[in-house]
Design a protein around this motif. Structure first.
Motif, PDB file in Angstrom:
ATOM      1  N   ASP A  32      -1.567   4.395  -4.387  1.00 38.11           N
ATOM      2  CA  ASP A  32      -2.156   3.068  -4.548  1.00 38.11           C
ATOM      3  C   ASP A  32      -1.072   1.994  -4.723  1.00 38.11           C
ATOM      4  OD1 ASP A  32      -4.192   1.244  -4.607  1.00 38.11           O
ATOM      5  OD2 ASP A  32      -4.515   1.402  -6.773  1.00 38.11           O
ATOM      6  N   ILE A  33      -0.095   2.025  -3.814  1.00 37.44           N
ATOM      7  CA  ILE A  33       0.987   1.035  -3.819  1.00 37.44           C
ATOM      8  C   ILE A  33       0.918   0.248  -2.518  1.00 37.44           C
ATOM      9  CG2 ILE A  33       3.488   0.685  -3.860  1.00 37.44           C
ATOM     10  CD1 ILE A  33       3.756   3.237  -5.450  1.00 37.44           C
ATOM     11  N   THR A  34       1.019  -1.055  -2.619  1.00 36.88           N
ATOM     12  CA  THR A  34       0.951  -1.923  -1.453  1.00 36.88           C
ATOM     13  C   THR A  34       2.340  -2.486  -1.144  1.00 36.88           C
ATOM     14  OG1 THR A  34      -1.341  -2.542  -1.926  1.00 36.88           O
ATOM     15  CG2 THR A  34      -0.094  -3.982  -0.455  1.00 36.88           C
ATOM     16  N   TYR A  35       2.719  -2.378   0.105  1.00 35.93           N
ATOM     17  CA  TYR A  35       4.014  -2.885   0.567  1.00 35.93           C
ATOM     18  C   TYR A  35       3.781  -4.144   1.404  1.00 35.93           C
ATOM     19  CZ  TYR A  35       5.878   1.737  -0.639  1.00 35.93           C
ATOM     20  OH  TYR A  35       6.235   2.887  -1.286  1.00 35.93           O
ATOM     21  N   SER A  36       4.448  -5.218   1.036  1.00 36.75           N
ATOM     22  CA  SER A  36       4.354  -6.471   1.785  1.00 36.75           C
ATOM     23  C   SER A  36       5.704  -6.780   2.433  1.00 36.75           C
ATOM     24  CB  SER A  36       3.938  -7.619   0.862  1.00 36.75           C
ATOM     25  OG  SER A  36       4.888  -7.771  -0.192  1.00 36.75           O
ATOM     26  N   VAL A  37       5.686  -7.678   3.407  1.00 36.65           N
ATOM     27  CA  VAL A  37       6.910  -8.018   4.144  1.00 36.65           C
ATOM     28  C   VAL A  37       7.773  -8.942   3.297  1.00 36.65           C
ATOM     29  CG1 VAL A  37       7.844  -9.108   6.200  1.00 36.65           C
ATOM     30  CG2 VAL A  37       5.749  -7.760   6.355  1.00 36.65           C
ATOM     31  N   GLN A  93       7.984  -3.298  -6.960  1.00 36.69           N
ATOM     32  CA  GLN A  93       9.184  -2.947  -7.719  1.00 36.69           C
ATOM     33  C   GLN A  93      10.474  -3.158  -6.923  1.00 36.69           C
ATOM     34  OE1 GLN A  93       6.328  -0.882  -7.858  1.00 36.69           O
ATOM     35  NE2 GLN A  93       5.894  -1.980  -9.775  1.00 36.69           N
ATOM     36  N   GLY A  94      10.343  -3.589  -5.688  1.00 35.03           N
ATOM     37  CA  GLY A  94      11.530  -3.844  -4.869  1.00 35.03           C
ATOM     38  C   GLY A  94      11.968  -2.673  -4.016  1.00 35.03           C
ATOM     39  N   ASN A  95      11.217  -1.581  -4.022  1.00 33.81           N
ATOM     40  CA  ASN A  95      11.550  -0.429  -3.179  1.00 33.81           C
ATOM     41  C   ASN A  95      11.020  -0.679  -1.760  1.00 33.81           C
ATOM     42  OD1 ASN A  95      12.598   1.071  -5.426  1.00 33.81           O
ATOM     43  ND2 ASN A  95      10.472   1.421  -6.056  1.00 33.81           N
ATOM     44  N   ARG A  96      11.853  -0.467  -0.785  1.00 31.83           N
ATOM     45  CA  ARG A  96      11.453  -0.759   0.595  1.00 31.83           C
ATOM     46  C   ARG A  96      11.269   0.526   1.391  1.00 31.83           C
ATOM     47  NH1 ARG A  96      15.797  -0.094   4.091  1.00 31.83           N
ATOM     48  NH2 ARG A  96      17.885  -0.150   3.170  1.00 31.83           N
TER      49      ARG A  96
END
Length: 525
Positions: free
Chosen positions: A244-249, A262-265
C-alpha cells in the motif's frame, strides 16, 4: 532521304538503353522506399522516415528530368555526407542534452510497462501456457512477442505488452507437439537465442486484465500471475498493492523517477531532456574534471609523440634509402613496409604478448623483469613504442615520395655553395619536404588523437589506480569516453555524448591551429 533519317534513328536507338536504365533505377528507388517507410513508421523512427522520403523525392526530381545537371552530380556525395557524417554528429549533440543510458532508454510508457512486468507474481495455482518467443525484427534485440498455446484446448494466442492478447488462427502457425514452431512473418527464437536475450524477454508482460498479466517462466513456458504494481493514469502514480505504497513522479538528480513518500525511488526511469546538466557535470565536477584534464594531457603527449617519432624514424630511413649509392634499396624498402602490411589489430595483440612480464619476448631477450603493462609509466612507453612500430612505415612511404619529388639541381646548388650534407638536409631538404608532408602530419595527429584500437587492444586503458575504473594510466579521451558509455557500472550515453562533443571541439581547434601553423610553410615555395 535515307541518309537524313539514319542519324535520327541512331540517336533514338542509343537513348533507349539510357531510358530503360533510368526507369529501372527510379523503379528500384520507389520500391525500396515503399518497403522501408512502413517499417520505419512501425518502429517510430520519424527522423529516418523523413530522411528516406525526402531522399526519394529528391532522386525523382533530379533524375527524372533533363534539368538540374549540376545537382545530379552533387546530390550523391551530399546525401552520403549528411547521412553518415552530419547526422551522427547531430544525434550525438542531441543525446548530450539527455539522460540516455541504462535505465533511461525508452519512453515513459515503456518504463511503466517494465515496472509492472517486473512486479508480476506467480500464484500457486497459476495456469501454465506453452510459449514460443517470436520477433519481426532482430532476434538479438527484438521487439519480442509471445505465441501462447493452452495445453488443454490447444488454443493459440499472440501477446504483446502494448496490445495484450489476441487469438491466432491455427492455420497461420505451425504447431509441433503443442508448441508454435513457425509463423508467417515471424522469426521463432531458438533456446540459445532466448537465453541470450532473456533479460529483455523478461520485461514482456502481457496484460490480461487490470490485476493479472502473463510472463515468461522458462524458455518454453509462461505463467499467468498477479501484478503487484498498478499504474493510475489519472494521477500518474504507481501503487504497490502488497505494501500500500504510492509512487509519484519526482525529480532525483537530473532525471525523473517514481518516488515514494520516504524518498525511495523505483529503478526504472525513461529518456528525458536534462539541458546542460551533462556539460555542467563534466566541467564543474572536480573529480571528473581532473580526470578529464589528466587524460587530455596524456592524449596530447601520445598523439604528438607518436607523430614525431614515426616521422623522424620514417624520414631517417627514407633519407638513407634515397641514396643512390646504396645497393638493394628495393629489398630494404620492401622489408620496411612489412609492419604496414600486417593488420593493425593483429600487430597490437602480438605486441601485447611481447610485454608479458614473465614470458614476454622483450623481458626474456633483454633479461629484464619489468611489469610493462602494470606500471603507468612503462605502459605509456609500451603504447608509444607499439604505435611507433605500426606507424613508421606510413611516414617512410610519404617521405620517400616527397624526397623523390625534390629537384636534384636544388641540392646540387647547395653543394656548389659549400653546404655540408647536414646543412643541405636541415636547410633545403627538410623545409621542402615539410611543404608536402605537413598536412599529412596534421591528419596523423588527428588520427592518433582518437586512436582507440592502440589503447583498447594493448592495455584496455590500464593500469588503473586502486578503486578507480573511469580513467586508467594509458586512457586517451576516446577510450575514456568508451568506458563511460559502455562501462561495467552501467552505460551513460548522455554523459558520454557530452564528452564526445567536447572531444570533437578540441580536435577541431587543434587541427585548425596546426593548419594555421603549417600555412607558414607555403612561403617556402
Amino acid at each position: 532521304m535515307t541518309s537524313t533519317l539514319a542519324p535520327a534513328l541512331d540517336t533514338r536507338s542509343t537513348s533507349i538503353p539510357a531510358l530503360l536504365l533510368k526507369v529501372l533505377f527510379l523503379g528500384a528507388v520507389l520500391a525500396l522506399t515503399i518497403f522501408i517507410v512502413p517499417v520505419l513508421i512501425g518502429l517510430q523512427q520519424w527522423m529516418w522516415t523523413a530522411v528516406v522520403v525526402l531522399a526519394a523525392i529528391a532522386i525523382f526530381v533530379l533524375y527524372s528530368t533533363k534539368r538540374f545537371i549540376p545537382a545530379k552530380y552533387i546530390f550523391p556525395g551530399t546525401f552520403f555526407l549528411v547521412v553518415f557524417l552530419i547526422t551522427p554528429i547531430l544525434l550525438t549533440v542531441g543525446y548530450s542534452f539527455t539522460n540516455f543510458g541504462d535505465g533511461h532508454r525508452g519512453t515513459k510508457e515503456e518504463a511503466i510497462n517494465a515496472i509492472v512486468a517486473n512486479s508480476v507474481q506467480q500464484d500457486p495455482d497459476a495456469p501454465r501456457l506453452t510459449m514460443s518467443v517470436a520477433t519481426k525484427g532482430d532476434p538479438a534485440t527484438g521487439p519480442y512477442e509471445l505465441f501462447l498455446v493452452d495445453p488443454e484446448t490447444e488454443k493459440v494466442s499472440l501477446g504483446t505488452t502494448e496490445d495484450g492478447l489476441s487469438t491466432v488462427d491455427a492455420g497461420d502457425v505451425t504447431l509441433t507437439d503443442g508448441k508454435v514452431t513457425a509463423a508467417d512473418g515471424y522469426t521463432i527464437l531458438t533456446p540459445k537465442q532466448i537465453n541470450a536475450a532473456g533479460a529483455e524477454i523478461q520485461k514482456v508482460a502481457i496484460p490480461v486484465d487490470d490485476t493479472s498479466a502473463i510472463r515468461m517462466l522458462t524458455a518454453n513456458q509462461a505463467f499467468q500471475g498477479t501484478t503487484t504494481m498498478r499504474y493510475d493514469e489519472a494521477s500518474d502514480t504507481i501503487t504497490d498493492t502488497t505494501r500500500d505504497i504510492t509512487y509519484s513522479v519526482q525529480k532525483v538528480g537530473q532525471s525523473e523517477f517514481f518516488v515514494d513518500p520516504q524518498g525511495n525511488r523505483l529503478d526504472q526511469s525513461w529518456l528525458q531532456g536534462v539541458g546542460f546538466s551533462n556539460y555542467e557535470r563534466l566541467f564543474t565536477n572536480a573529480s571528473i574534471g581532473s580526470q578529464f584534464l589528466r587524460v587530455f594531457g596524456w592524449t596530447l603527449v601520445f598523439s604528438a609523440g607518436s607523430v614525431l617519432l614515426t616521422f623522424l624514424v620514417g624520414f631517417a630511413l627514407a633519407l638513407i634509402l634515397n641514396d643512390e649509392r646504396l645497393k638493394s634499396r628495393r629489398i630494404y624498402r620492401s622489408i620496411l613496409l612489412m609492419p604496414y602490411a600486417v593488420p593493425g589489430f593483429i600487430a597490437i595483440l602480438t605486441w601485447s604478448n611481447f610485454y608479458n612480464r614473465d614470458f614476454g619476448l622483450i623481458n626474456q631477450t633483454l633479461g629484464l623483469h619489468l611489469n610493462w603493462l602494470g606500471d603507468p609509466t612503462l605502459a605509456k612507453a609500451a603504447v608509444i613504442l607499439t604505435n611507433l612500430w605500426m606507424g613508421f612505415p606510413y611516414m617512410f612511404i610519404v617521405c620517400t615520395g616527397a624526397l623523390q619529388s625534390i629537384p636534384g639541381d636544388v641540392m646540387e646548388a647547395g653543394r656548389m655553395d659549400g653546404a655540408s650534407r647536414l646543412q643541405i638536409t636541415s636547410r633545403i631538404v627538410m623545409p621542402l619536404l615539410l611543404v608536402s608532408v605537413a598536412p599529412l602530419l596534421v591528419a596523423s595527429f588527428a588520427f592518433n588523437f582518437n586512436n582507440f584500437n592502440a589503447i583498447q587492444l594493448l592495455t584496455q586503458g590500464g593500469p588503473f589506480p586502486p578503486g578507480q575504473f573511469t580513467a586508467g594510466g594509458t586512457d586517451i579521451l576516446i577510450s575514456m569516453i568508451y568506458r563511460q558509455a559502455f562501462g561495467g557500472s552501467g552505460a551513460d550515453f548522455g554523459f558520454a555524448s557530452a564528452m564526445s562533443v567536447a572531444l570533437f571541439v578540441l580536435t577541431g581547434i587543434l587541427a585548425a591551429l596546426q593548419f594555421r601553423f603549417t600555412s607558414i610553410l607555403e612561403d617556402v615555395n
